[in-house]
Write a protein that holds these residues in place. Structure first.
Motif, PDB file in Angstrom:
ATOM      1  N   LYS A   2       0.833  -1.196   0.000  1.00  0.00           N
ATOM      2  CA  LYS A   2       0.000   0.000   0.000  1.00  0.00           C
ATOM      3  C   LYS A   2       0.875   1.256   0.000  1.00  0.00           C
ATOM      4  N   VAL A   3       0.545   2.191  -0.902  1.00  0.00           N
ATOM      5  CA  VAL A   3       1.213   3.488  -0.973  1.00  0.00           C
ATOM      6  C   VAL A   3       0.158   4.559  -0.763  1.00  0.00           C
ATOM      7  N   PHE A  25       4.827  10.540  -0.756  1.00  0.00           N
ATOM      8  CA  PHE A  25       4.175   9.243  -0.757  1.00  0.00           C
ATOM      9  C   PHE A  25       4.870   8.358   0.272  1.00  0.00           C
ATOM     10  N   ILE A  26       4.075   7.563   0.996  1.00  0.00           N
ATOM     11  CA  ILE A  26       4.608   6.734   2.080  1.00  0.00           C
ATOM     12  C   ILE A  26       4.150   5.289   1.920  1.00  0.00           C
ATOM     13  N   SER A  27       4.990   4.371   2.356  1.00  0.00           N
ATOM     14  CA  SER A  27       4.631   2.959   2.408  1.00  0.00           C
ATOM     15  C   SER A  27       5.361   2.309   3.589  1.00  0.00           C
ATOM     16  N   GLU A  28       4.736   1.298   4.130  1.00  0.00           N
ATOM     17  CA  GLU A  28       5.280   0.580   5.289  1.00  0.00           C
ATOM     18  C   GLU A  28       5.799  -0.783   4.852  1.00  0.00           C
ATOM     19  N   LEU A 133       8.865   4.190   4.631  1.00  0.00           N
ATOM     20  CA  LEU A 133       9.686   4.922   3.686  1.00  0.00           C
ATOM     21  C   LEU A 133       8.792   5.973   3.034  1.00  0.00           C
ATOM     22  N   THR A 134       9.225   7.217   3.123  1.00  0.00           N
ATOM     23  CA  THR A 134       8.509   8.318   2.497  1.00  0.00           C
ATOM     24  C   THR A 134       9.412   8.927   1.437  1.00  0.00           C
ATOM     25  N   ILE A 135       8.881   9.053   0.228  1.00  0.00           N
ATOM     26  CA  ILE A 135       9.579   9.760  -0.838  1.00  0.00           C
ATOM     27  C   ILE A 135       8.822  11.053  -1.073  1.00  0.00           C
ATOM     28  N   SER A 136       9.522  12.157  -0.893  1.00  0.00           N
ATOM     29  CA  SER A 136       8.929  13.483  -1.074  1.00  0.00           C
ATOM     30  C   SER A 136       9.718  14.238  -2.139  1.00  0.00           C
ATOM     31  N   THR A 137       9.018  15.086  -2.844  1.00  0.00           N
ATOM     32  CA  THR A 137       9.637  15.911  -3.875  1.00  0.00           C
ATOM     33  C   THR A 137       9.203  17.358  -3.685  1.00  0.00           C
ATOM     34  N   MET A 164       8.221   4.037  -7.945  1.00  0.00           N
ATOM     35  CA  MET A 164       9.595   4.008  -7.441  1.00  0.00           C
ATOM     36  C   MET A 164       9.639   3.638  -5.960  1.00  0.00           C
ATOM     37  N   LEU A 165       8.661   4.105  -5.205  1.00  0.00           N
ATOM     38  CA  LEU A 165       8.581   3.775  -3.781  1.00  0.00           C
ATOM     39  C   LEU A 165       8.451   2.263  -3.600  1.00  0.00           C
ATOM     40  N   LYS A 166       7.564   1.657  -4.344  1.00  0.00           N
ATOM     41  CA  LYS A 166       7.381   0.200  -4.258  1.00  0.00           C
ATOM     42  C   LYS A 166       8.641  -0.546  -4.684  1.00  0.00           C
ATOM     43  N   SER A 167       9.234  -0.137  -5.795  1.00  0.00           N
ATOM     44  CA  SER A 167      10.423  -0.861  -6.267  1.00  0.00           C
ATOM     45  C   SER A 167      11.617  -0.635  -5.345  1.00  0.00           C
ATOM     46  N   THR A 168      11.703   0.531  -4.726  1.00  0.00           N
ATOM     47  CA  THR A 168      12.790   0.796  -3.775  1.00  0.00           C
ATOM     48  C   THR A 168      12.658  -0.101  -2.552  1.00  0.00           C
TER      49      THR A 168
END
Length: 177
Positions: A2-3, A25-28, A133-137, A164-168
Motif C-alpha cells: 500500500k502506498v 508518498f509513504i509505504s510501510e 519509507l517516504t519519498i517526497s519531492t 519508485m517507492l514500491k520498487s525501492t
C-alpha cells in the motif's frame, strides 16, 4: 504493498527549503533483521526502477538535451557510481546530487536553469520491525520555462514516484531474504 499520498513529513530536512510544488508518498514494510538503513534505501532507489521508467528517463534526456538542460548518466555508469556511493553530501548519481543528509534521510536533487528540485528519502522505524519509507519531492521554478517544463512532467511524476517507492522497498528487502 500500500502506498499513500501524504503531506511533507514534519521531520523532513526538505522543510528548510521554499518550494512551488511538493508531494509525498509513504509505504510501510517489515525489516525483521533491522539491516535496512538510508544508504541501502538510496542505492535501491537508483537501481530498482522498472524498465518503463528507465525508458521514460532516456526519452526525457534526449528531449531536454536539445534545450541545454542537464541529463543523467548511462545505466552502466550509474551502476559503477552506485558501487562506490557512500551518500555523502556532494556525491552524485546521474543528475542527482546529495544536498543534505541525516541518519534516516537523504536529500537528492539538482539545480538547473529552469527549475531546482529536491527528493527526500526518509526512513522511519516503527515498533515490531516495521519501517516507513517516504519519498517526497519539492520543486522551485526559476522561470516560465520551468513551469512549462513541469506541466507535462507532473502527471508522470505522480505515477512514477509511487512506483519508485514500491520498487525501492522491494529492492531494499530483497538482499535480506
Amino acid at each position: 504493498m500500500k502506498v499513500e499520498k501524504v503531506n511533507l513529513p514534519e521531520t523532513s530536512l526538505l522543510l528548510k527549503n521554499e518550494y512551488d510544488y511538493s508531494d509525498s508518498f509513504i509505504s510501510e514494510f517489515i525489516d525483521k533483521e533491522d539491516t535496512i538503513d538510508i544508504l541501502v534505501v538510496t542505492k535501491a532507489f537508483f537501481s530498482t526502477s522498472p524498465k518503463w521508467i528507465e525508458k521514460l528517463f532516456l526519452l526525457r534526456n534526449k528531449i531536454v538535451a536539445i534545450f541545454g538542460l542537464k541529463t543523467g548518466d548511462s545505466l552502466e555508469k550509474r551502476k559503477e557510481t552506485l558501487n562506490n556511493f557512500r551518500g555523502d553530501i556532494g556525491d552524485k548519481v546521474g543528475i542527482f546530487k546529495v544536498f543534505d543528509k541525516s541518519e534516516n534521510e537523504i536529500i537528492l536533487g539538482e539545480d538547473d536553469m529552469h527549475l531546482n528540485f529536491r527528493v527526500s528519502l526518509l526512513l522511519d522505524s516503527k515498533p515490531n520491525s516495521s519501517k516507513n519509507l517516504t519519498i517526497s519531492t519539492i520543486v522551485n521554478f526559476n522561470n516560465w520555462f520551468g513551469k512549462l517544463y513541469f506541466l507535462p512532467v507532473k502527471p508522470f511524476h505522480k505515477l512514477i514516484v509511487p512506483t519508485m517507492l514500491k520498487s525501492t522497498i522491494r529492492g531494499s528487502i530483497a538482499p535480506n531474504q
